[in-house]
Design an enzyme around this catalytic site. Structure first.
Site, short mmCIF file in Angstrom:
data_model
loop_
_atom_site.label_atom_id
_atom_site.label_comp_id
_atom_site.label_asym_id
_atom_site.label_seq_id
_atom_site.Cartn_x
_atom_site.Cartn_y
_atom_site.Cartn_z
N THR A 165 0.81 -1.22 0.00
CA THR A 165 0.00 0.00 0.00
C THR A 165 0.85 1.27 0.00
O THR A 165 0.34 2.35 -0.29
CB THR A 165 -0.95 0.04 1.22
OG1 THR A 165 -0.16 -0.09 2.41
CG2 THR A 165 -1.97 -1.08 1.15
N CYS B 98 18.83 4.16 -3.83
CA CYS B 98 18.46 4.91 -5.04
C CYS B 98 19.48 5.99 -5.38
O CYS B 98 19.68 6.30 -6.56
CB CYS B 98 17.08 5.54 -4.87
SG CYS B 98 16.90 6.51 -3.35
N LYS C 296 25.34 5.73 3.05
CA LYS C 296 24.96 4.76 2.01
C LYS C 296 25.60 5.11 0.68
O LYS C 296 26.11 4.23 -0.04
CB LYS C 296 23.43 4.73 1.85
CG LYS C 296 22.65 4.19 3.02
CD LYS C 296 21.16 4.39 2.77
CE LYS C 296 20.34 4.09 4.01
NZ LYS C 296 18.93 4.44 3.82
N HIS D 201 16.74 11.58 -9.13
CA HIS D 201 17.92 11.98 -8.34
C HIS D 201 19.03 12.39 -9.30
O HIS D 201 19.41 11.62 -10.20
CB HIS D 201 18.41 10.81 -7.49
CG HIS D 201 17.53 10.49 -6.31
ND1 HIS D 201 16.42 11.21 -5.97
CD2 HIS D 201 17.64 9.49 -5.37
CE1 HIS D 201 15.87 10.68 -4.88
NE2 HIS D 201 16.60 9.64 -4.50
#
Length: 363
Positions: A13, A158, A213, A253
């Site tokens: 969802t 990402c 990250k 990005h």
């Protein structure tokens, strides 16, 4: 009866779950048959559970509207319905680690969008064009989990998609020092401008955990499998330092990147390497693979989010402004779609690779 693999979406969802469902509409190999979410959504139809929170540009696929949402914590019940699952659950890191391994132990492969398992030593973290060979570590993970079929595989963050593939294409020139600043879209936080009005006309120079990250994950995807210790050992170079900034863009990005090379390439050599860079997904013609993974744009004002974010249906990387630098050797700007290549689309491509390699099969 369809011969497509039956897929479950854990966390179906949320924004990334919705992106999975959109991308898998009419997929030639996979069919969404099961959607699981939190207890409050369980028992409702998917249409009712999402309500007015559908965040995709395209309408909700008709095929999923009437699927009854299951409780994601009822692992055995959900796993019994599917051949494998995509994970986009919104929980704490420890909860995600546990629930993904619980699914794997039911002999259900898990392809995860989450960060929880990215540093589990025997979990492959893969950009399919870059390090498909890392899937071989699954055999050691199965030993640890005591499974024959089940495992967890993940895709990386990402934010690295707009520059790590570019640096991979230039590996032969031995990049050893990289400075990157990423300008990251609000959908990376699961938001739209309606949810986050204070982002309109604003930037925020902090995204929790993102810089670490962005600096470390490329080294893991460039690492090697250590068969003795049954794990992936990250590469030691190039050294990357990064700043991550949230900007008022919905999807896409952008990265501004500076690179030093041990071997001094010409611009022609760098452009040729980008043009010719391809990997196993292109060779196997996987359904979600971009035909041309990295495109170079000659115009001074490209890549731009409005013009280039959907390149190769959001699965490609756009590069521009490659030029010599006065401090570093070269600098460039990269752009990738953060919820397609950077999230759900990257995970779908991983699953296609895993199917092609024989790791995901019908139960």
């Amino acid at each position: 009866m369809s011969d497509k693999l039956k897929v479950g979406i854990l966390g179906g969802t949320g924004m990334v779950g919705q992106r999975f469902i959109s991308l898998l509409e009419n997929h030639p190999w996979f069919e969404v048959t099961t959607i699981a979410a939190s207890e409050r959504s369980a028992g409702k139809t998917y249409e009712d559970a999402v309500g007015g929170r559908w965040k995709m540009d395209t309408p909700m696929p008709e095929a999923v509207k009437k699927i009854q949402v299951m409780n994601v914590n009822e692992v055995e019940s959900v796993a019994a319905q599917v051949d494998f699952v995509f994970s986009a659950v919104d929980m704490t890191k420890e909860e995600i680690k546990k629930i993904e391994e619980d699914y794997a132990r039911t002999e259900t492969p898990v392809v995860s969008n989450n960060s929880a398992h990215r540093w589990t030593p025997d979990v492959p973290m893969v950009v399919p064009e870059v390090n498909p060979q890392h899937m071989e570590v699954i055999k050691y993970q199965r030993e640890r989990l005591g499974t024959k079929r089940g495992f967890v595989a993940v895709k990386p963050n990402c934010s690295i998609q707009s520059y790590a593939p570019v640096l991979t294409a230039w590996k032969e020139f031995e990049p050893y020092e990289v400075v990157a600043t990423t300008y990251q879209a609000i959908s990376g936080a699961g938001k739209t401008f309606k949810d986050w009005p204070e982002m309109v006309g604003n930037i925020i120079p902090y995204i929790g955990g993102e810089e670490e990250k962005s600096e470390k994950e490329p080294l893991r995807i460039w690492g090697e499998i250590d068969d003795e210790n049954k794990c992936i050992v990250p590469a030691k170079s190039p050294v990357i330092t990064c700043q991550c900034i949230r900007v008022p863009v919905l999807n896409g990005h952008t990265a501004a990147v500076f690179v030093k090379f041990k071997k001094k390439p010409t611009k022609e050599q760098l452009l040729c390497a980008l043009k010719n860079f391809k990997g196993v997904p292109q060779e196997l013609e996987l359904p979600s693979a971009p035909q041309q993974f990295i495109q170079y744009l000659e115009e001074d004002n490209r890549p731009q989010v409005t013009m280039d974010v959907d390149y190769e249906k959001g699965m490609g990387v756009s590069v521009g402004r490659l030029r010599e630098d006065t401090v570093y050797d070269w600098k460039f700007v990269g752009l990738s779609h953060n919820t397609v290549r950077g999230a759900a689309g990257g995970a779908v491509l991983c699953a296609e690779l895993l199917k092609a390699q024989g790791y995901i099969t019908q139960k």
